[in-house]
Every structure is written in structure tokens, then in C-alpha cells.
Design a protein around this motif. Sequence first.
Motif, PDB file in Angstrom:
ATOM      1  N   GLY A 177       0.824  -1.196   0.000  1.00  0.00           N
ATOM      2  CA  GLY A 177       0.000   0.000   0.000  1.00  0.00           C
ATOM      3  C   GLY A 177       0.859   1.246   0.000  1.00  0.00           C
ATOM      4  O   GLY A 177       2.041   1.217   0.327  1.00  0.00           O
ATOM      5  N   GLY A 178       0.259   2.374  -0.380  1.00  0.00           N
ATOM      6  CA  GLY A 178       0.993   3.624  -0.421  1.00  0.00           C
ATOM      7  C   GLY A 178       1.948   3.675  -1.597  1.00  0.00           C
ATOM      8  O   GLY A 178       1.828   2.926  -2.568  1.00  0.00           O
ATOM      9  N   THR A 238      -0.193  -1.633   6.133  1.00  0.00           N
ATOM     10  CA  THR A 238      -1.649  -1.654   6.210  1.00  0.00           C
ATOM     11  C   THR A 238      -2.137  -2.367   7.461  1.00  0.00           C
ATOM     12  O   THR A 238      -3.145  -1.968   8.059  1.00  0.00           O
ATOM     13  N   ALA A 239      -1.439  -3.397   7.872  1.00  0.00           N
ATOM     14  CA  ALA A 239      -1.836  -4.131   9.084  1.00  0.00           C
ATOM     15  C   ALA A 239      -1.851  -3.221  10.301  1.00  0.00           C
ATOM     16  O   ALA A 239      -2.693  -3.371  11.201  1.00  0.00           O
ATOM     17  N   TRP A 320      -4.804   5.018   1.110  1.00  0.00           N
ATOM     18  CA  TRP A 320      -3.692   4.113   0.843  1.00  0.00           C
ATOM     19  C   TRP A 320      -3.915   2.782   1.548  1.00  0.00           C
ATOM     20  O   TRP A 320      -4.278   2.730   2.725  1.00  0.00           O
ATOM     21  N   ALA A 321      -3.673   1.701   0.833  1.00  0.00           N
ATOM     22  CA  ALA A 321      -3.870   0.357   1.391  1.00  0.00           C
ATOM     23  C   ALA A 321      -3.203  -0.672   0.500  1.00  0.00           C
ATOM     24  O   ALA A 321      -3.178  -0.532  -0.728  1.00  0.00           O
ATOM     25  N   GLY A 322      -2.670  -1.727   1.120  1.00  0.00           N
ATOM     26  CA  GLY A 322      -2.090  -2.839   0.382  1.00  0.00           C
ATOM     27  C   GLY A 322      -3.155  -3.828  -0.050  1.00  0.00           C
ATOM     28  O   GLY A 322      -4.325  -3.728   0.342  1.00  0.00           O
ATOM     29  N   HIS A 325      -5.746  -5.583   2.440  1.00  0.00           N
ATOM     30  CA  HIS A 325      -6.460  -4.674   3.352  1.00  0.00           C
ATOM     31  C   HIS A 325      -7.677  -5.288   4.027  1.00  0.00           C
ATOM     32  O   HIS A 325      -8.001  -4.942   5.169  1.00  0.00           O
ATOM     33  N   ARG A 326      -8.361  -6.219   3.347  1.00  0.00           N
ATOM     34  CA  ARG A 326      -9.568  -6.809   3.950  1.00  0.00           C
ATOM     35  C   ARG A 326      -9.242  -7.674   5.166  1.00  0.00           C
ATOM     36  O   ARG A 326     -10.124  -8.070   5.923  1.00  0.00           O
TER      37      ARG A 326
END
Length: 357
Positions: A177-178, A238-239, A320-322, A325-326
Amino acid sequence: MSSALTDLFPLPIVQAPMAGGVSVPQLAAAVCEAGGLGFLAAGYKTADGMYQEIKQLRSLTSRPFGVNVFMPQPEYADPAAVDVYAHQLAGEATWYEAELGDPDSGRDDGFEAKLVVLRDNPVPVVSFHFGVPNREVVDALHRVGTFVLAAATTPDEARAVERAGADGVIAQGVEAGGHQGTHRDVPELDGTGLGLLSLIAQVREAVSIPIVAAGGIMRGSQIAGVLAAGASAAQLGTAFLATHESGANALHKRALTNPLFVRTELTRAFSGRPARGLVNRFLREHGPYAPAAYPEIHHLTSPLRKAAAKAGDAQGMALWAGQGHRMARELPAGQLVEVLAGELAAARASLAGGGVL
């Protein structure tokens, strides 16, 4: 990884430095106290702002931590393309009742001033994004006892990190992410980034320095996987974005698991450089037309993003997310580190017993 560096943090878990107010001292301190390596993000801050956060973090923990610095960017943007994009964003400015930012607000992110602070007030680890510093900079940090890391998205970039004398390379897969930490922004290569496991394997053959793996890692079993592939530690962004201590906007945190946001894309819409975020209205409408112009587009859209957040409109924010993300978990950061460590231990035990991750 050299024992001197790994001795700084008992667990092979690194909290990614997320600029824009996410990686606050409280988050980094919680990760450090739990046995990982917490990071502050100096990006988009003044040198004094960075120094104040370092002092605050030191008041919260006595454990080692890191600070991430953005490399200065070359002037290659086409001013005409930036003007065209600004015209396209006029409707957004009207909608959010905000003025567009000045695209010429600065290119070096206070790089030299931040280096002065980091030499005069040494921290255990400094990492670099968007490129690699020269040997002189690395040697100066080494002289004050600082370990140096730098991001790389290809084997060639990893070789550049090694040539600069860095102590390790952060291998950032396209899942991350990002912003992608590419050393050069080449629009023709958009969307061609390497996946993390393939990148680790190629970087491992390209350099002899230790590897920190980054990109889409959300579970302890994934940490076990990248360690088995040759990395010495895993970096997770993201975590930690969803944790209680994270400075991320509440809308951003909720969006990670909101079924309204089903996927991520690499986009230039918000900053002019490839960055992975949740697909929202702004990304869909403006991403296809955003020029390669960083940090000009970042400065241009900054007031819009702030106005959208103030209005409670996640559709206008840079979420922003990898790719994982879910799988985000809303936990205190220290507890998340403990959970990840438990999952890592279980995965290792399963592998040792002939099982699978």
C-alpha cells in the motif's frame, strides 16, 4: 541480517513508516514495546517537526526505533501537464470549497535539514524511500551509530542500495500500500512491478546484504513465508494502519474492511507518483489523467484531500492500502504484534512438523 541490527528488535516485525500522519509516536512506541521495530515517518514534515516526534517517541519508549526519510526528487515534470490536471481538478475544488495547492511548494522535503538533525541527534535506524542516498550520507550516519536501510522494488535498485553501503534493503513488492519506493519514476513501467516473493528471490541472488520484505503482509503465516524465502524480517504497513494507536483518519481505518471498497489500484491521481490505494470516486475519475509529476501533484491535491476528510467524504481521500487490506484487524498495536508473533510461531512449528502454512 547482521546480528547487531536484529538485536535491536526481538521479533522480525517492522512497522512500516506511513507518512501523512499515520505513523505517530504512540504507534511506533507500542510496536517497539511489544518487541518489533517501530518507525516514524519524516515525509511531509519539517526537520523540526521530525525532531519533535523523535523526542516524543523517546519519552514513550527506551527501545530502538527507526525514522524514514524521503529522498529529494529530480525536476522532470511537465509544467503544462500539471496545469492541465489542475484545470481538471477545478470541479473538485468547487465541490469541497477549497483552493488547489501550489504545485511548486518544494521538491526536497527538507532533506538536508533532516540529515543534520539525524546526525546531531542519532537514532538507531534510518530508512530512505524514493531512492538511495550517496555513500557520504550513509557513512555519516554510520559514524554516529545509525543503521541504514533503503527501499528497492527491483534487483537493480537493490544493487544500488548495497553499493551505497546500506546495512539492508527493504524489498517492496507491488502488493504494498501507499507509494512504491522506485528510485526513478518511469511512467512506461507503471503496473509492471514485481510481486513480493519473486522480488525476494531475485534480490537475494543480486545482493549479499539482508532483506526486509514489504508488501501485502497481514498475517504471521505470511511473515513465516517471507522469512523462509530469504528475508530477515517483514515490514507491515496496512496491518498497523487499522490499529488503535494509528494516526490514520477514522474514515480511512473503516474503509479497509468496508465492503464498499472492494479492491486497490496503483494510481497517480493524488500525488503524481504510483501509489496503491482503495479504489474510490477520485481515483476512478482522475487516475487515468494524472501526469507523472511528484511532488507537484501531491502539493496540488493536498487541500482537496484535507477538505474531503473534514467533510467526512472517503470518496475524495487518498485511502492508501495494500492488497491484503480486507484482513486488517482493529487491535491495539502491541496486541497485534503479539498476535502476529503467535501466528508466526505456529506457522514455523507447522513447517517443522511437515505441515503447510
